[in-house]
Design a protein around this motif. Structure first.
Motif, PDB file in Angstrom:
ATOM      1  N   SER A  72      -4.772  -3.677 -19.344  1.00 55.97           N
ATOM      2  CA  SER A  72      -4.595  -3.240 -20.718  1.00 55.97           C
ATOM      3  C   SER A  72      -3.152  -2.839 -20.982  1.00 55.97           C
ATOM      4  CB  SER A  72      -5.512  -2.047 -20.989  1.00 55.97           C
ATOM      5  OG  SER A  72      -5.341  -1.584 -22.297  1.00 55.97           O
ATOM      6  N   THR A  73      -2.694  -3.119 -22.188  1.00 54.75           N
ATOM      7  CA  THR A  73      -1.366  -2.681 -22.599  1.00 54.75           C
ATOM      8  C   THR A  73      -1.446  -1.537 -23.600  1.00 54.75           C
ATOM      9  OG1 THR A  73      -1.322  -4.361 -24.329  1.00 54.75           O
ATOM     10  CG2 THR A  73      -0.316  -4.938 -22.214  1.00 54.75           C
ATOM     11  N   ARG A  74      -2.665  -1.138 -23.955  1.00 50.99           N
ATOM     12  CA  ARG A  74      -2.888  -0.041 -24.898  1.00 50.99           C
ATOM     13  C   ARG A  74      -3.866   0.955 -24.288  1.00 50.99           C
ATOM     14  NH1 ARG A  74       0.419  -1.053 -29.259  1.00 50.99           N
ATOM     15  NH2 ARG A  74       0.403  -3.238 -29.763  1.00 50.99           N
ATOM     16  N   ARG A  75      -3.720   2.181 -24.670  1.00 49.46           N
ATOM     17  CA  ARG A  75      -4.601   3.224 -24.163  1.00 49.46           C
ATOM     18  C   ARG A  75      -6.058   2.976 -24.550  1.00 49.46           C
ATOM     19  NH1 ARG A  75      -3.312   9.307 -23.427  1.00 49.46           N
ATOM     20  NH2 ARG A  75      -1.335   8.313 -23.085  1.00 49.46           N
ATOM     21  N   ASP A  76      -6.273   2.438 -25.754  1.00 51.54           N
ATOM     22  CA  ASP A  76      -7.654   2.179 -26.200  1.00 51.54           C
ATOM     23  C   ASP A  76      -8.203   0.849 -25.674  1.00 51.54           C
ATOM     24  OD1 ASP A  76      -6.271   0.332 -27.707  1.00 51.54           O
ATOM     25  OD2 ASP A  76      -6.968   1.077 -29.645  1.00 51.54           O
ATOM     26  N   ARG A  77      -7.442   0.161 -24.808  1.00 53.66           N
ATOM     27  CA  ARG A  77      -7.822  -1.102 -24.162  1.00 53.66           C
ATOM     28  C   ARG A  77      -8.073  -2.228 -25.162  1.00 53.66           C
ATOM     29  NH1 ARG A  77      -8.787  -0.865 -18.896  1.00 53.66           N
ATOM     30  NH2 ARG A  77     -10.338  -2.506 -18.885  1.00 53.66           N
ATOM     31  N   SER A  78      -7.465  -2.128 -26.345  1.00 50.87           N
ATOM     32  CA  SER A  78      -7.669  -3.151 -27.380  1.00 50.87           C
ATOM     33  C   SER A  78      -6.815  -4.395 -27.132  1.00 50.87           C
ATOM     34  CB  SER A  78      -7.361  -2.582 -28.758  1.00 50.87           C
ATOM     35  OG  SER A  78      -5.994  -2.204 -28.840  1.00 50.87           O
ATOM     36  N   GLU A  79      -5.752  -4.277 -26.375  1.00 52.48           N
ATOM     37  CA  GLU A  79      -4.890  -5.418 -26.084  1.00 52.48           C
ATOM     38  C   GLU A  79      -4.576  -5.447 -24.600  1.00 52.48           C
ATOM     39  OE1 GLU A  79      -1.447  -5.988 -28.485  1.00 52.48           O
ATOM     40  OE2 GLU A  79      -2.428  -5.190 -30.261  1.00 52.48           O
ATOM     41  N   GLY A  80      -4.355  -6.661 -24.105  1.00 56.35           N
ATOM     42  CA  GLY A  80      -4.029  -6.819 -22.696  1.00 56.35           C
ATOM     43  C   GLY A  80      -4.215  -8.262 -22.282  1.00 56.35           C
TER      44      GLY A  80
END
Length: 170
Positions: free
Chosen positions: A100-108
């Motif tokens: 993941s590239t975001r804390r909320d795991r929305s992107e990666g």
């Protein structure tokens, strides 16, 4: 036989990061005293950005071939890179990980690793045809009794390459 590769359209952001980072660091080096800590840090950062550019160039030249008997990977420009061939019958491990590239795991991005006697093949989701390769690898793992981790099963279900029972989809 399916041929898969990393297209420039998905790699240009890495080329841009590499070029801009290298340009900025080398530009700032002109103003730093050669014996200073800043100079050493800028040289180190310049080397990191140059490595990013080389790795991106290396990824761009990779081609993956997929057929019913297995998967093969080689460099299209043949930088001395040997061809890796992993027949499905000789595969010993398949993992699918999400980074993941975001804390909320929305992107990666996803990374698929196939291990076997022919070595290890590791590709990420920027590869054209990645879902097909993941589907085939997970189906082969199901056919040949290769154990899959819960994380791999969850990631495969997330991108619709496994059914709800944890079996590779045809």
């Amino acid at each position: 036989m399916s041929r898969m590769y990393y297209p420039f359209s998905r790699l240009w952001p890495d080329y841009l990061r590499s070029g801009l980072g290298l340009l900025i660091c080398l530009g700032l080096l002109l103003f730093a005293a050669p014996q200073s800590v800043i100079f050493v840090l800028l040289v180190g950062l310049s080397l990191l950005f140059a490595c990013l550019g080389v790795v991106t160039l290396w990824r761009q030249q990779i081609e993956v071939q997929l057929d019913s008997s297995g998967v093969a990977s080689y460099g299209r420009w043949h930088f001395g890179q040997r061809r890796r061939v992993i027949p499905w019958a000789e595969a010993s491990g398949v993992t699918l990980r999400y980074y993941s590239t975001r804390r909320d795991r929305s992107e990666g991005w996803l990374q698929l690793t196939i291990e076997g006697h022919g070595g290890r093949l590791r590709v990420d989701s920027d590869l054209i045809g990645f879902p097909l390769l993941a589907r085939e690898a997970l189906s082969a793992a199901d056919r040949y009794g290769i154990p899959l981790s819960d994380v791999t099963r969850a990631n495969a279900t997330r991108i619709d390459v496994m059914d709800g029972a944890g079996r590779g989809m045809p």
